[in-house]
Design a protein around this motif. Structure first.
Motif: not given
Ligand SMILES: [Zn+2]
Ligand SMILES: [Zn+2]
Lengths: 199, 199
Positions: A14, A17-18, A45, A48-49, A52, B33, B37, B39-45
């Motif tokens: 993950l 992918r940044l 973490a 970010m949550a 989001a 991110l 949001r 596809q990447l931000m929430r899964p990453l967090a």
């Protein structure tokens, strides 16, 4: 990859992918996070949550924020008579770092592009026209990138505003040909703003 | 920075503390991110929070994993007679990418350093000696970086193992002077392992 464990590998994938991070720098970033679990990994973490969950586009200008109206659109210190039109939020941030502009913004969300079939309706151009009509706007500053699509978009907007009682300017001095605002130093952007010229 | 909002700025500041990311690349990463949001931000967090909660060092070898024993120490396919000694988990991952080594590891957690006052007790060297005594180990491969501290550490461990019934080897061909394992291509590491020589 064997050795890292599935969960850790999923995290590395993950991170990779940044933009600006490849597989190797993603691994290094994750190892760093694992070493700083309490100080960095958990706070990151959580931040970010939260972002989001809470962040959304400003209904007025398209900037991101956590409320219906962004901090800039809410601020009474910002003049409402000047609107600075930018392609995306990164450019808005770049303008703000310059610190020279005290008006409001309008984020288009891209540029017109024949190649990618992006027309005015795909951007926030109609909404820009509404704002200009409603807000008592006296000046529209087109702070678009000095790329072909950026300049096409600037000319399109300037054309639409012909005959309206509003001054249309663009950033001038200091923005190199093909240059993207987000890569310029803050002083350059301030100078370009001060030297803006009427289109 | 004005314009980004406090929450977003806090996220950017945390991202900028990752190795290889500065303020600008952290901003770009966060904008990316925000665009991805779901596809990447929430899964990453979520992945980051889970790994932060679950990951811990393997009690046997010091590799990271989500159980008491890491996947490598649990695997019955890995020979127990060979222990590959590495400085840190990044080097273990680099060895695994090479795919040439089928034994187990021992992660020291650093190197001996007079300058930084790091002695054998600060690393996992005593535990390494215990493992070698207990596990029926026939070969210890010192896969330490070709730096001064790495080589000092290798020689110290080799000295400690003198007189014990165990072959001590080191990575040979292909590791450049001053080179760090994690920066080598996978084939080089495999070649260095196959050409390992007895110390
Ligand atoms: Zn706004
Ligand atoms: Zn282990």
């Amino acid at each position: 990859m064997a050795g890292a464990g599935e969960d850790v590998q999923a995290l590395i994938d993950l991170m990779a992918r940044l933009p600006g991070l490849g597989p190797r720098s993603a691994r290094r970033a994750v190892l760093h996070l694992l070493k700083k679990r309490g100080q960095l990994m958990r706070p990151l973490a959580q931040s970010m949550a939260e972002v989001a969950d809470r962040v959304r586009p400003c209904i007025n200008c398209g900037n991101i924020g956590t409320e219906e109206l962004c901090a800039i659109c809410q601020s009474e210190k910002r003049t409402t008579g000047e609107i600075c039109v930018v392609e995306d939020v990164a450019d808005l941030w770049a303008m703000e770092r310059g610190g020279a502009f005290r008006g409001r913004y309008h984020v288009l969300g891209g540029t017109l592009s024949a190649l990618d079939a992006v027309g005015p309706e795909d951007l926030r151009i109609p909404h820009l026209m509404d704002r200009i009509a409603a807000d008592g706007v006296t000046e529209v500053i087109l702070a678009l990138n000095a790329t072909v699509d950026g300049q096409t978009t600037a000319h399109y907007i300037a054309d639409q505003l012909q005959g309206r009682d509003v001054t249309v300017t663009s950033l001038a001095q200091g923005v190199p040909i093909g240059g993207e605002l987000d890569y310029l130093d803050d002083g350059t952007i301030g100078a370009a703003l001060r030297a803006r010229k009427q289109i």
